[in-house]
Design a protein around this motif. Structure first.
Motif: not given
Length: 441
Positions: A219, A221, A410, A413
C-alpha cells in the motif's frame, strides 16, 4: 483518523482459542489432529477426528462445537462458503444438547460474520459473553462486525478488550488491520510482526498475517519488502491463497505479468475469489489473451451466485467488478447502495462513490468519496477514484491533487488504473478550464 493506541497486556494468559479475522480454533485440537496422520492437512485431520468423536459421543456438545470449528477453519483455507452450512449444522447440534454452550454460541457468531450477517454475529457473540464475560473470542467477533459496519470506535473498544485479556496472534492481527484501515501503517506493521512472531495453531493463521503485512508494504509502494515477506510465508505455506493473491498484486506492480498470472491462477485454483479472478482476467486482457480474460470475467459472476446459494450476504465485489469494467452499471449501483445500508465502512463508501461516478451522479460520488477518505486509509485506489470524480466535476485542482497522492502513495496500485491515473494527470495539466471534465472520460 483515530488517535487510539493499542497497548498489549504484559500478562499472557493460557487459553485454547486463537482468533484471526473471523476465525477461532482449538489449539489442542490441532495437536490431536497431527497425531492422527501426517499425510493429510492439519485441518482435514481435525475434521476427521471431530467427526469420529461426534459419531462416538453424539450427546456431547463439545465434540459438535469442535467439528464446527474445524469446518470454519476449512472455510478460511478454501474460501468455500459451503463449509459455513456444515459448521452451522454442527453448532446447532451442540446447542440442541446445551443451549448455553459458549463454544457453540461463539461459533454461530463466527458463521454469521463469515456470511456478512454482522448484526446476527454481534447478537450471538453477546449471548456467549452473557455466560462467559471473559471469552476473548467473542470480543474479537464483535469487533470484526463493528469494523465491517464502519463503527471504528466500537471496533477499537472490542479489540482493546481482547488485547488486554490475551495478546496473541489473533488480537495482534485484528488490531493491526484496524490500524491500517484508520491510517496508521507504522503501528499496523509493528503489530503484524508481533502476530507473526506469536504464531498460531494452523499454518494458515500465520500466513494470513504475513499476507496482511505484505499488503501494508504494498500500500506504500514497498514492493521489495512486500515480496520478501511473501517469500518467507510461501516457504512455510506454499499453497496459501492469501499469500499467492497478494503476490499476484506485487508481481503485477513490477510488471512481471507472467509471474502475476501464475500466482493469481494458483490462488484461484485453491480458493476462487471474485477479486482474484477479476484481477487474473485483467492481466489476461493486458497481455492480449482476450478469450482467457472473458472466461475469468464469467467466473466472477458464477462465484457470486455460489456464495449467495450458501447464504453469503453482500454484492460489493460484484458491484466493483461491474463498475470497473463498465457493465451492468445500473445494477452495480443498486448493489452498492444496498451494501452500504448495513456495511458503512470506508471500502463500501469508496465502492458506492465509484458506482455513482460510473452512473454519472457526480454530486453523490463526491459525497461518498469524502466518507471513504475520512479515516485517511492508505489506499491509492481511493485517491484515484477521487481524482476521476473531481475531474469529471471540472475541479482541476482537487482532481490533480488526488491523482498525485494516489501515484505518490503507490505508483503501480493497479495495472489497469495506474496508467489511467497518469494519463488523466497529463490531460488535466494541459487542458483548458472548460475541458477538465472531458479529461475524466
Amino acid at each position: 483518523m483515530f488517535s487510539h493506541s493499542f497497548f498489549p497486556s504484559t500478562k499472557l494468559l493460557s487459553a485454547t482459542l486463537v482468533c484471526v479475522g473471523l476465525a477461532w480454533v482449538s489449539a489442542a485440537q490441532t495437536v490431536q489432529a497431527n497425531q492422527i496422520s501426517i499425510t493429510v492437512s492439519p485441518t482435514d485431520a481435525a475434521i476427521k477426528k471431530a467427526s469420529m468423536s461426534a459419531n462416538a459421543s453424539p450427546k456431547s456438545e463439545r465434540v459438535w462445537s469442535d467439528l464446527g470449528d474445524a469446518y470454519m477453519q476449512k472455510a478460511r483455507e478454501t474460501a468455500d462458503a459451503s463449509y459455513y452450512t456444515r459448521a452451522e449444522a454442527a453448532y446447532r447440534k451442540a446447542l440442541a444438547i446445551d443451549e448455553k454452550s459458549v463454544a457453540a454460541l461463539a461459533g454461530m457468531a463466527w458463521v454469521n460474520g463469515g456470511r456478512h450477517e454482522f448484526e446476527a454475529s454481534i447478537d450471538w457473540a453477546k449471548k456467549a459473553l452473557a455466560i462467559n464475560p471473559k471469552l476473548e473470542a467473542a470480543y474479537g467477533l464483535i469487533g470484526d462486525a463493528a469494523l465491517e459496519m464502519g463503527d471504528y470506535e466500537g471496533a477499537f473498544e472490542q479489540y482493546q478488550k481482547m488485547l488486554d485479556s490475551r495478546p496473541d496472534l489473533a488480537s495482534y492481527g485484528r488490531s493491526a488491520h484496524l490500524l491500517q484501515v484508520t491510517g496508521d501503517t507504522r503501528r499496523a506493521s509493528w503489530l503484524l510482526a508481533k502476530a507473526i512472531a506469536s504464531g498460531g495453531p494452523f499454518a494458515e493463521n500465520t500466513a494470513w498475517c504475513r499476507s496482511q503485512l505484505a499488503l501494508v508494504y504494498f500500500s506504500q509502494g514497498g514492493y521489495v519488502p512486500a515480496q520478501q515477506v511473501l517469500d518467507q510465508g510461501l516457504k512455510l505455506a506454499p499453497n496459501d491463497f492469501h499469500l499467492l493473491a497478494v503476490q499476484g498484486r506485487v508481481k503485477a506492480a513490477v510488471k512481471d505479468y507472467d509471474g502475476a498470472i501464475a500466482s493469481y491462477k494458483k490462488a484461484s485454483e485453491i480458493a476462487p475469489q471474485q477479486d482474484v479472478v477479476a484481477a487474473l482476467g485483467d492481466l489476461y486482457m493486458l497481455t492480449g489473451k482476450t478469450d482467457d480474460a472473458k472466461k475469468q470475467y464469467a467466473l466472477v459472476e458464477s462465484i457470486a451466485r455460489i456464495n449467495e446459494a450458501n447464504g453469503v450476504r453482500g454484492d460489493m465485489l460484484t458491484a466493483r467488478f461491474y463498475a470497473d469494467h463498465d457493465i451492468h452499471l445500473t445494477e452495480a449501483l443498486a448493489m452498492a447502495e444496498k451494501e452500504y445500508k448495513t456495511r458503512k465502512n470506508v471500502y463500501a463508501a469508496d465502492n458506492l462513490a465509484w458506482c455513482y461516478y460510473k452512473n454519472g451522479n457526480i454530486d453523490e460520488a463526491r459525497k461518498y468519496i469524502r466518507l471513504a477518505l475520512k479515516q485517511n486509509t492508505p489506499e491509492a485506489l481511493f485517491r484515484f477514484h477521487k481524482g476521476m470524480i473531481y475531474a469529471k466535476a471540472g475541479d482541476r485542482v482537487v482532481a490533480q491533487q488526488a491523482l498525485y497522492e494516489a501515484m505518490s502513495i503507490n505508483p503501480q496500485f493497479d495495472p489497469m488504473f495506474a496508467p489511467v491515473a497518469m494519463k488523466t494527470m497529463e490531460q488535466l495539466g494541459s487542458a483548458a478550464p472548460g475541458d477538465v471534465a472531458m479529461a475524466a472520460k
